[in-house]
Design an enzyme around this catalytic site. Structure first.
Site, short mmCIF file in Angstrom:
data_model
loop_
_atom_site.label_atom_id
_atom_site.label_comp_id
_atom_site.label_asym_id
_atom_site.label_seq_id
_atom_site.Cartn_x
_atom_site.Cartn_y
_atom_site.Cartn_z
CG ASP A 49 -2.17 -0.52 1.05
OD1 ASP A 49 -2.38 -1.16 0.17
OD2 ASP A 49 -3.11 -0.30 1.78
CG HIS A 107 -9.61 5.45 -1.00
ND1 HIS A 107 -9.32 4.29 -2.07
CD2 HIS A 107 -10.09 4.81 0.16
CE1 HIS A 107 -9.87 3.36 -1.43
NE2 HIS A 107 -10.25 3.59 -0.20
CG ASN A 136 -14.73 2.41 8.58
OD1 ASN A 136 -15.41 3.24 8.74
ND2 ASN A 136 -14.09 1.62 8.81
N GLY A 137 -11.84 4.00 5.62
CA GLY A 137 -10.54 4.62 5.84
C GLY A 137 -10.70 5.76 4.69
CG ASP A 175 -22.68 3.14 6.75
OD1 ASP A 175 -23.24 3.82 5.91
OD2 ASP A 175 -22.15 2.02 6.40
CG ASN A 199 -21.56 3.67 -4.29
OD1 ASN A 199 -21.66 3.63 -5.29
ND2 ASN A 199 -20.33 3.07 -3.68
#
EC number: 2.7.2.1
Length: 397
Positions: free
Chosen positions: A147, A207, A210-211, A281, A333
């Protein structure tokens, strides 16, 4: 079928994501998840040809080892084994040692284990996955994709912390950055969308999941990114705080909080969850906002404002500017979040394409806004880290 399939493994501390990827098309021929490892309800599920199946994982051995062992029989049973040419492993932290994808040897595995201090939740699990896969698939070449590798092109001014030099020389404390495989993939796809060579293309990649992290990409190379020494810094996230005055940590310790309690709060009880007092969320945040929940509305505002600030600041890192890329679960989304981020960047002159923003969801890429002032576009591009891992593994065969 073609002999171009790669088994991609992402080994977490108590889970295992896996997929068989066609390295040419990027399609996931098989995808699955092992979860709740170490617990009595450990299980493994997968999807193949639209059909889902689930089994329990039982036994005294490591659940990672058991799950990967089951992949041997599963790939044979589904007729995939003969087309798998390599195994690719997602490894979170490569430190300064690993600047690109490498073929796995015992020495490489040991180096990954040595980097555990830099990624204690991720690298030990990655090494466990490697050792289990090498034992289960001894005849297949195996590769590690990091990563952090994409960010190794950052200039010294970007990765150096304003701290005592010995903290870097003795302990390796610097900016490393994460989500590199995702930022790499979407920047290449964005260059294709605007019909420019990647070597002449510059983007700010966002990006959001959640992270979450932002990356400044200048002429195809990462030159700055929001996550730092660990994935805790930078943007506000689902449960992580992002950038924070380090003096707050000392303050809480003096107030009697334990070190464990402080970092548990910053890692697992902050971000969307902490600010809203409701959920980590983003979908839940948006739903609660519509119902008038003040905490959710504040979390939305803090999150989008901080993303916008990072985007604006990263213009200083670029020689030119072709556009903003939204990716990750939220970025791909959430139309309202993308809209608010661009609205905050009013001085950049982005004009939303409302239909484009509505259409660019649920796996669809597209242009969602254009700046006539800068000649730049805001793009949505679904990420595909598994495809990158498969491609880079095959390239080294």
């Amino acid at each position: 079928m073609s002999n171009s399939f790669v088994l991609v493994i992402n080994s977490g501390s108590s889970s295992l994501k896996f997929a068989v990827i066609d390295s040419v098309s990027g399609d996931a021929v098989l995808s699955g998840l092992g979860e709740c490892f170490g617990l009595s309800d450990a299980r493994m599920s997968w999807k193949f040809n639209g059909e889902k199946k689930e089994i329990s994982i039982e036994g005294d051995d490591s659940h990672h080892k058991i799950a990967i062992g089951k992949l041997v029989g599963l790939t044979e049973e589904l007729g995939l084994a003969q087309d798998i040419v390599a195994v690719g492993h997602r490894i979170v932290h490569g430190g300064e040692k690993f600047t690109k994808t490498v073929r796995i040897t015992e020495e490489v595995t040991q180096e990954i284990e040595k980097l555990a201090d830099l990624a204690p939740l991720h690298n030990p699990a990655g090494a466990i996955g490697i050792r289990a896969a090498v034992e289960a698939f001894p005849s297949l070449p195996q590769f590690a994709v990091f990563d952090t590798a994409f960010h190794q092109t950052m200039p010294q001014r970007a990765f150096t912390g304003a701290i005592a030099k010995e903290l870097y020389t003795d302990f390796g404390i610097r900016r490393y950055g994460f989500h590199g495989t995702s930022h790499y993939f979407v920047s290449r796809e964005a260059a294709k969308m605007i019909n420019k060579p990647i070597e002449e293309s510059s983007f700010i990649s966002v990006h959001l999941g959640n992270g979450a992290s932002v990356c400044a990409i200048n002429n195809g190379e990462s030159v700055d990114t929001s996550m730092g020494f660990t994935p805790l810094s930078g943007l506000m996230m689902g449960t992580r705080c992002g950038d924070l005055d380090p003096g707050i940590i000392e303050y809480l310790l003096k107030k009697g909080w334990s070190q464990e309690k402080v970092f548990n709060s910053l890692n697992k009880a902050s971000g969307f969850l902490g600010v809203s007092g409701l959920t980590s969320d983003a979908r839940g945040i948006l739903e609660a906002m519509e119902e008038g929940h003040e905490g959710a509305a504040l979390a939305f505002q803090v999150f989008t404002y901080r993303v916008s600030k990072y985007i604006a600041s990263y213009l200083a890192a670029l020689d030119s500017f072709d556009g903003i890329i939204f990716t990750g679960g939220i970025g791909e989304n959430s139309m309202p979040i993308r809209r608010e981020i661009l609205k905050n960047l009013k001085l950049l002159g982005f004009v939303e394409d409302v239909k484009g923003n509505e259409d660019a969801r649920f796996g669809n890429a597209g242009v969602i806004a254009t700046s006539e002032l800068l000649g730049a576009k805001a793009l949505v591009i679904p990420t595909n880290e598994e495809w990158v891992i498969a491609q880079q593994s095959v390239e080294l065969l």
